[in-house]
Design a protein around this motif. Structure first.
Motif, PDB file in Angstrom:
ATOM      1  N   VAL A  84       0.840  -1.201   0.000  1.00  0.00           N
ATOM      2  CA  VAL A  84       0.000   0.000   0.000  1.00  0.00           C
ATOM      3  C   VAL A  84       0.874   1.250   0.000  1.00  0.00           C
ATOM      4  N   VAL A  85       1.904   1.244   0.837  1.00  0.00           N
ATOM      5  CA  VAL A  85       2.802   2.404   0.913  1.00  0.00           C
ATOM      6  C   VAL A  85       3.490   2.622  -0.436  1.00  0.00           C
ATOM      7  N   HIS A  86       3.972   1.564  -1.055  1.00  0.00           N
ATOM      8  CA  HIS A  86       4.639   1.696  -2.349  1.00  0.00           C
ATOM      9  C   HIS A  86       3.683   2.242  -3.410  1.00  0.00           C
ATOM     10  N   GLU A  87       2.432   1.805  -3.376  1.00  0.00           N
ATOM     11  CA  GLU A  87       1.445   2.299  -4.345  1.00  0.00           C
ATOM     12  C   GLU A  87       1.197   3.792  -4.166  1.00  0.00           C
ATOM     13  N   VAL A  88       1.104   4.239  -2.900  1.00  0.00           N
ATOM     14  CA  VAL A  88       0.904   5.668  -2.636  1.00  0.00           C
ATOM     15  C   VAL A  88       2.104   6.473  -3.107  1.00  0.00           C
ATOM     16  N   VAL A  89       3.319   5.955  -2.836  1.00  0.00           N
ATOM     17  CA  VAL A  89       4.527   6.661  -3.279  1.00  0.00           C
ATOM     18  C   VAL A  89       4.553   6.785  -4.803  1.00  0.00           C
ATOM     19  N   ALA A  90       4.197   5.727  -5.495  1.00  0.00           N
ATOM     20  CA  ALA A  90       4.189   5.763  -6.965  1.00  0.00           C
ATOM     21  C   ALA A  90       3.161   6.757  -7.483  1.00  0.00           C
ATOM     22  N   ASP A  91       1.979   6.760  -6.861  1.00  0.00           N
ATOM     23  CA  ASP A  91       0.936   7.696  -7.299  1.00  0.00           C
ATOM     24  C   ASP A  91       1.344   9.147  -7.025  1.00  0.00           C
ATOM     25  N   LEU A  92       2.021   9.382  -5.907  1.00  0.00           N
ATOM     26  CA  LEU A  92       2.479  10.738  -5.596  1.00  0.00           C
ATOM     27  C   LEU A  92       3.515  11.197  -6.610  1.00  0.00           C
ATOM     28  N   SER A  94       3.722  10.492  -9.628  1.00  0.00           N
ATOM     29  CA  SER A  94       3.101  10.776 -10.928  1.00  0.00           C
ATOM     30  C   SER A  94       2.192  12.001 -10.882  1.00  0.00           C
ATOM     31  N   THR A  95       2.087  12.646  -9.724  1.00  0.00           N
ATOM     32  CA  THR A  95       1.243  13.840  -9.584  1.00  0.00           C
ATOM     33  C   THR A  95       1.928  15.031 -10.236  1.00  0.00           C
ATOM     34  N   ASP A  96       1.161  15.926 -10.824  1.00  0.00           N
ATOM     35  CA  ASP A  96       1.708  17.111 -11.501  1.00  0.00           C
ATOM     36  C   ASP A  96       2.608  17.911 -10.564  1.00  0.00           C
ATOM     37  N   HIS A  97       3.753  18.328 -11.101  1.00  0.00           N
ATOM     38  CA  HIS A  97       4.731  19.205 -10.451  1.00  0.00           C
ATOM     39  C   HIS A  97       5.486  18.534  -9.295  1.00  0.00           C
ATOM     40  N   VAL A  98       5.208  17.270  -8.993  1.00  0.00           N
ATOM     41  CA  VAL A  98       5.975  16.569  -7.962  1.00  0.00           C
ATOM     42  C   VAL A  98       7.272  16.054  -8.572  1.00  0.00           C
ATOM     43  N   THR A  99       8.390  16.352  -7.911  1.00  0.00           N
ATOM     44  CA  THR A  99       9.696  15.929  -8.414  1.00  0.00           C
ATOM     45  C   THR A  99      10.233  14.719  -7.664  1.00  0.00           C
ATOM     46  N   THR A 100      10.141  14.747  -6.356  1.00  0.00           N
ATOM     47  CA  THR A 100      10.651  13.619  -5.569  1.00  0.00           C
ATOM     48  C   THR A 100       9.691  13.298  -4.436  1.00  0.00           C
ATOM     49  N   VAL A 101       9.670  12.025  -4.046  1.00  0.00           N
ATOM     50  CA  VAL A 101       8.924  11.577  -2.870  1.00  0.00           C
ATOM     51  C   VAL A 101       9.870  10.695  -2.063  1.00  0.00           C
ATOM     52  N   THR A 102      10.144  11.098  -0.839  1.00  0.00           N
ATOM     53  CA  THR A 102      11.073  10.359   0.014  1.00  0.00           C
ATOM     54  C   THR A 102      10.309   9.719   1.159  1.00  0.00           C
ATOM     55  N   PRO A 103      10.189   8.377   1.154  1.00  0.00           N
ATOM     56  CA  PRO A 103       9.436   7.717   2.234  1.00  0.00           C
ATOM     57  C   PRO A 103      10.310   7.469   3.462  1.00  0.00           C
ATOM     58  N   ARG A 104       9.632   7.459   4.602  1.00  0.00           N
ATOM     59  CA  ARG A 104      10.314   7.186   5.862  1.00  0.00           C
ATOM     60  C   ARG A 104       9.338   6.455   6.775  1.00  0.00           C
ATOM     61  N   LEU A 105       9.766   5.337   7.337  1.00  0.00           N
ATOM     62  CA  LEU A 105       8.891   4.498   8.149  1.00  0.00           C
ATOM     63  C   LEU A 105       9.286   4.615   9.619  1.00  0.00           C
ATOM     64  N   GLY A 133      -4.426  16.844  -5.599  1.00  0.00           N
ATOM     65  CA  GLY A 133      -3.494  15.864  -6.141  1.00  0.00           C
ATOM     66  C   GLY A 133      -3.006  14.907  -5.067  1.00  0.00           C
ATOM     67  N   LEU A 134      -2.719  15.432  -3.886  1.00  0.00           N
ATOM     68  CA  LEU A 134      -2.296  14.585  -2.771  1.00  0.00           C
ATOM     69  C   LEU A 134      -3.416  13.641  -2.357  1.00  0.00           C
ATOM     70  N   GLU A 135      -4.628  14.164  -2.345  1.00  0.00           N
ATOM     71  CA  GLU A 135      -5.772  13.344  -1.920  1.00  0.00           C
ATOM     72  C   GLU A 135      -6.024  12.194  -2.891  1.00  0.00           C
ATOM     73  N   HIS A 136      -5.939  12.459  -4.175  1.00  0.00           N
ATOM     74  CA  HIS A 136      -6.152  11.395  -5.164  1.00  0.00           C
ATOM     75  C   HIS A 136      -5.044  10.340  -5.085  1.00  0.00           C
ATOM     76  N   ALA A 137      -3.815  10.813  -4.833  1.00  0.00           N
ATOM     77  CA  ALA A 137      -2.682   9.884  -4.793  1.00  0.00           C
ATOM     78  C   ALA A 137      -2.714   8.977  -3.567  1.00  0.00           C
ATOM     79  N   THR A 138      -3.473   9.325  -2.558  1.00  0.00           N
ATOM     80  CA  THR A 138      -3.523   8.513  -1.331  1.00  0.00           C
ATOM     81  C   THR A 138      -4.806   7.698  -1.229  1.00  0.00           C
ATOM     82  N   ASP A 139      -5.512   7.536  -2.341  1.00  0.00           N
ATOM     83  CA  ASP A 139      -6.750   6.753  -2.314  1.00  0.00           C
ATOM     84  C   ASP A 139      -6.504   5.322  -1.844  1.00  0.00           C
TER      85      ASP A 139
END
Length: 724
Positions: A84-92, A94-105, A133-139
């Motif tokens: 689930v976390v990986h799917e959210v990171v991937a969707d984020l 692909s969101t417009d104007h997002v350059t990087t997403v750095t996960p931390r657990l 965009g954030l809301e759609h990416a975290t569905d």
């Protein structure tokens, strides 16, 4: 006949023309705003600061690192599923104007913190106030039943005002005006006038946005101030008009005379407010320029509405502005034919007329001016004392309402990753000044400091010009220890060529800059206001005394804000569950607005005192009679303005709450402790020195020369008898 008298006469004689002209103007301004107006957009750059210089370096060499950021927090009672976390990171990603997403657990695996970076600044229209965009990416996380919260820079802009402030203020104002005038029509007239002026002002602010950046919060500040002063200005002219009706004037003549006399006070008061607002340009931030210009547009429009719409509507209303029992009675002029009239008001004097409460109060204060002055001074100084310990800091997510997503994200991050994770500090090294070996040594030195919880890996810009890494303090951004850590890094640890930037250093630099610029704004506003009042009243003492009293009431308001927000007294009543520093944006903005508003009441009162002084030459008696004439209208006007400001204190944004509480406290103190006690007490003590004007040896009164400062007591008595 004065220009204001001619203006009042023209609008009162042709009321429908005036109303139609206003309607046409509103439609025309609205059309221009729709064509030439711009979108509201914040400009959060902080010129001439170290943190801003670091941001500019990042934008030049690492465009992906110089934009906005956000935090997405996923939380569950059990360990999160990696898929689930990986799917959210991937969707984020692909969101417009997002350059990087750095996960931390988190260590227990029940919380994921996802750092999201954008390629445009927070104020860019493409993302500002938009977290869809954030809301759609975290569905996927929401579907899995996880708690999903959003924090950081971009989500912080998505908190919108609910519009309760205007509604609460208008409703309370209507109730107070009905009580004061005893006629619904009279109560609605000032509100209708203020709303009409604000409608024109809104179009003007939209046009302003077409030629410069206008902050999204500037219209709120403009509405807050414009609504308050608009009702006050209309109320002053309406009150004088009703006085003239009771004195037997025809509605048109009453409206013209009210505009000529009260309109002069309105004009003077409005100019002092504009002078104060122009002081905001010295604050050094583009946002304050927008605040000043937008609020000035609103003030000019409501002032124009008061000087033109009020006399027109008063003439249309006729005697219906009087309470019903007075309308049914014969006109006062017929009952009072041949009766003596007051030299200052023209109102028929009969033995049955009871002395106003404000006159009795002014007489009481005048009997013991020293005692009353000391009491008022003690109250103001006591309330202002907490301001000496005021700590300012721009607000972050930890100051937001507890039920907001930004506050929930802030608390989750602090609990799971440490408070410093809410405000990492970015270190930027210029590789033309320091080499990579030195960067490695600085990285190790910073990581070993006692206030650092974590130091991230060093990355290099593609052109090899910059080295960049993030460090997390052990304390939250709002904590004073974080400010001390930043100061220590810059002064003792970081060599030349390496500096700190990012969200937290920007907040710190804003706080320092505004703290320094406050005194420049204060000096500019005070000096210009004193000069303006000196020319208006031809007095040296009155404007200096007025400025000092305004400074006292503003200091007391600062103290109240410090007590409520920084120390938490009564903060729970405003929906704030813990103490917070005073927002850095508040002191300068409060000062500029409050100094102008305080001068409003000063001009209202002094105009009446000055007119009586010119009529009679009686320095002490003019204070009593001037307060008697204006005390009631000032009290009603202040109560309305307090209601308007407290209405805005009900909004969710903490900065708006602070402004609402501070402005309400200052106006309440100004209309009671200052205008009803300190002003009459000090003016009684100073006597004829109040009107000392060194540029002429004799001040002329209407009908007789007023006593100069060298006039004997016998001569003064003779002159007073002649004036009477």
């Amino acid at each position: 006949m004065s220009p204001l008298h001619r203006l009042g006469l023209a609008t009162a004689r042709h009321p429908w023309r005036t109303v139609v002209a206003w309607l046409f103007a509103l439609v025309a301004l609205g059309g221009l705003a729709s064509v030439g107006g711009g979108e509201f957009q914040d400009n959060w750059n902080v010129p001439d600061t170290r943190a801003q210089a670091g941001v500019e370096e990042l934008r030049d060499h690492l465009p992906d690192a110089g934009g906005s950021s956000a935090q997405v927090v996923l939380h569950d009672d059990h360990r999160l599923e990696a898929a689930v976390v990986h799917e959210v990171v991937a969707d984020l990603r692909s969101t417009d104007h997002v350059t990087t997403v750095t996960p931390r657990l988190s260590e227990d695996g029940d919380t994921a913190l996802l750092y999201v970076r954008y390629d445009v600044p927070t104020t860019d229209p493409a993302i500002y106030e938009d977290i869809s965009g954030l809301e759609h990416a975290t569905d996927a996380a929401a579907d899995a039943g996880y708690e999903v919260e959003y924090g950081g820079e971009l989500p912080g802009t998505a908190t919108s005002l609910q519009g309760r402030g205007e509604l609460i203020g208008i409703l309370v104002a209507l109730v107070l005006l009905v009580i004061a005038f005893g006629a619904v029509l009279a109560a609605g007239l000032p509100i209708a006038t203020a709303v009409g002026g604000l409608a024109a002002g809104s179009s003007g602010i939209a046009l302003l946005a077409g030629i410069m950046d206008v902050s999204t919060s500037a219209p709120t500040i403009a509405t807050m101030v414009g609504l308050g002063v608009g009702i006050d200005y209309a109320l002053l002219i309406l009150t004088r008009h009703v006085e003239r009706l009771r004195a037997g004037d025809a509605p048109v003549d009453a409206a013209a005379r009210a505009t000529a006399t009260a309109g002069r006070a309105v004009l003077g008061a409005g100019v002092t407010v504009l002078v104060s607002l122009m002081g905001l340009r010295l604050a050094g931030l583009p946002t304050y320029d927008a605040f000043g210009f937008a609020t000035a547009i609103a003030v000019v429009c409501v002032m124009a509405a008061a000087l033109t719409l009020v006399p027109a509507l008063c003439a249309l209303a006729g005697r219906r502005l009087l309470p019903r029992k007075e309308r049914r009675a014969p006109e006062v002029s017929r009952l009072g034919a041949g009766a003596p009239r007051s030299s200052t008001t023209g109102i028929v004097e009969t033995r049955e007329v009871k002395e106003p409460l404000t006159a009795r109060w002014a007489t009481t204060v005048a009997k013991r001016p020293v005692a009353w002055a000391l009491l008022a001074l003690t109250i103001l100084l006591a309330l202002g004392a907490p301001a000496l310990g005021m700590r300012t800091w721009p607000q972050d997510g930890g100051s937001d309402p507890k039920d907001s997503t930004t506050r929930a994200a802030y608390d989750l991050v602090a609990d799971e990753f440490g408070p410093g994770a809410n405000g990492p500090i970015t270190l930027v090294a210029d590789l033309d000044t320091v080499d990579r070996a030195e960067v490695k040594q600085v990285h190790a030195d910073v990581a070993g400091l006692p206030g650092i919880a974590e130091s991230g890996p060093v990355t290099y810009s593609p052109d090899g010009k910059l080295a960049v890494w993030d460090v997390e303090p052990t304390t939250s951004p709002i904590d004073e220890r974080t400010t001390d850590l930043l100061a220590s890094l810059r002064s003792d640890v970081l060599p030349e060529g390496v500096d700190a930037t990012g969200y937290t250093p920007l907040l710190s630099d804003i706080s320092d800059l505004l703290g320094q610029r406050l005194w420049l704004v204060v000096g500019f506003v005070v000096v210009l206001s004193v000069v303006l009042l000196a020319l208006m009243f031809r007095s040296v003492v009155v404007p200096i005394k007025a400025a000092l009293m305004n400074l006292l009431s503003i200091a007391a308001a600062y103290g109240v804000v410090t007590l409520v927000f920084q120390h938490g007294y009564g903060a729970s009543l405003l929906g704030i569950d813990h103490a917070v520093p005073v927002s850095s944006w508040v002191p300068i903005l409060m000062f500029a607005v409050l100094f102008g508003l305080s001068m409003d009441y000063e001009v209202f009162l002094l105009s009446a005192v000055h007119d009586d002084w010119l009529d009679t030459g009686d320095a002490q008696g003019s204070v009593v009679r001037g307060l008697s004439r204006t005390g009631r209208v000032i009290s009603v006007a202040a109560a309305i303005m307090v209601a308007v400001f407290l209405g805005f204190a009900s909004e969710p944004a903490v900065v708006v709450k602070m402004l609402g509480v501070g402005l309400a406290a200052a106006v309440a103190l100004d209309a009671t402790v200052v205008r009803m006690v300190l002003v009459p007490a000090t003016m009684t003590l100073l006597g004829k020195w109040n009107w000392y004007w060194p540029f002429s040896s004799v001040v002329e009164v209407r009908g007789a020369p007023a006593p100069s400062l060298e006039t004997s007591d016998d001569e003064r008595d003779d002159l007073e008898e002649v004036a009477r």
